[in-house]
Design a protein around this motif. Sequence first.
Motif, PDB file in Angstrom:
ATOM      1  N   ARG A 184       0.842  -1.188   0.000  1.00 53.06           N
ATOM      2  CA  ARG A 184       0.000   0.000   0.000  1.00 53.06           C
ATOM      3  C   ARG A 184       0.880   1.242   0.000  1.00 53.06           C
ATOM      4  O   ARG A 184       1.876   1.330   0.704  1.00 53.06           O
ATOM      5  N   GLU A 185       0.491   2.226  -0.795  1.00 51.32           N
ATOM      6  CA  GLU A 185       1.288   3.449  -0.949  1.00 51.32           C
ATOM      7  C   GLU A 185       1.198   4.327   0.291  1.00 51.32           C
ATOM      8  O   GLU A 185       0.323   4.158   1.146  1.00 51.32           O
ATOM      9  N   ALA A 186       2.126   5.293   0.383  1.00 48.13           N
ATOM     10  CA  ALA A 186       2.141   6.281   1.461  1.00 48.13           C
ATOM     11  C   ALA A 186       2.204   7.667   0.847  1.00 48.13           C
ATOM     12  O   ALA A 186       2.836   7.876  -0.200  1.00 48.13           O
ATOM     13  N   ASN A 187       1.549   8.635   1.504  1.00 47.28           N
ATOM     14  CA  ASN A 187       1.448   9.993   0.972  1.00 47.28           C
ATOM     15  C   ASN A 187       1.955  11.008   1.990  1.00 47.28           C
ATOM     16  O   ASN A 187       1.888  10.791   3.203  1.00 47.28           O
ATOM     17  N   LEU A 188       2.433  12.133   1.436  1.00 41.86           N
ATOM     18  CA  LEU A 188       2.966  13.211   2.269  1.00 41.86           C
ATOM     19  C   LEU A 188       2.813  14.529   1.519  1.00 41.86           C
ATOM     20  O   LEU A 188       2.998  14.582   0.298  1.00 41.86           O
TER      21      LEU A 188
END
Length: 351
Positions: free
Chosen positions: A230-234
């Motif tokens: 699963r991707e991560a965002n910032l």
Amino acid sequence: MRIVFLLVLAVVLSRPVDVRGRRHEITAPHEYPKRQRGASLAEITPESQNNTEVVAQLGGTASIKCYTHFFGEEMVTWLKRDEDQLLTAGQHVYISEPRYVISHVRHQQLWELSVRDVRQSDAGVYECQVTSHPPTSLFFILKVVEARAVLQGGPDMHVQTGATLRLHCTLHHATETPEFIFWYHNGSMINYAPRRPLKVVKHQYKSVLVISDVRWDDAGHYRCEPHMAREANLTLHVVAGEKHAALHNGQGEGEEHSTATTTTATTTTTLFLSSGLLLLLIQHFYGTVLGNKCDFARINQKQQQEEEVEEEKKEEEEEKINPHQKREGNNGEAEERTIMEEDEEQEWRYS
């Protein structure tokens, strides 16, 4: 021939099992036994294998290994016990799913069941049943987890212009090394972007995005997208700052400090030279103006002196000419007074 084999298999599966000695019941799971290099097969016992927990991540491959050297040259049947579904018998796969693969390593007496492209529904209890007399079963528990990426410092991060930024993306619950970890900025992949002096450093379960000399257009949405995770965002916010601003997470401060010191020294030298040049220009300007004023004063003084000399010369010339005219004028005035006096005397006499 195949019909006869299936009939024999059905008879074997329907026979009662001696629970006391040959069938290993499901108990509390334990870690999967790892066979070290050079270890003897005799060290792997049914007890060490039974109720082993195998962990696989979504989209990955689960490998369940069943060693049967202590049972002799026997065939193995794999079943998904919680669904009572026959998967394989020997080296034949009896399920329509192409994701299941069976392999047999004869010199190790190893029967390995592989499940590719693991799904959440694949979790459960798997039974390795040896067709001995009586049959012996070993149980394996497959646990499916979802690997996910984590961006340190998120979901919002602030950085100053001119600083060096390091974004750390770490994988959690991953059972396999990802084939790739892609970085995106505002929807565009930047792993191989030539427009910016950035660098991507990939480790086994980690990726670091390094951006040197942060600019205003580096602000925005960043996404770390690993393979099978699963991707991560910032969200990155860029604020005004000096070149020697502290780096994020305190890394590389010495390098930035030396760069900032050099920049400050250069700026000071430039300002000093500019001030000196400006002072010289001002002195030259006022010197020129004052010099012109002095010249004008000298010229005016000289002209006044010349005019005074000319006036004195004129007066001297007039003095040379005027005495004769003054004498004649004086004589005329005396004669007029004499005549006037005579007239007055005559008038007095007649009266």
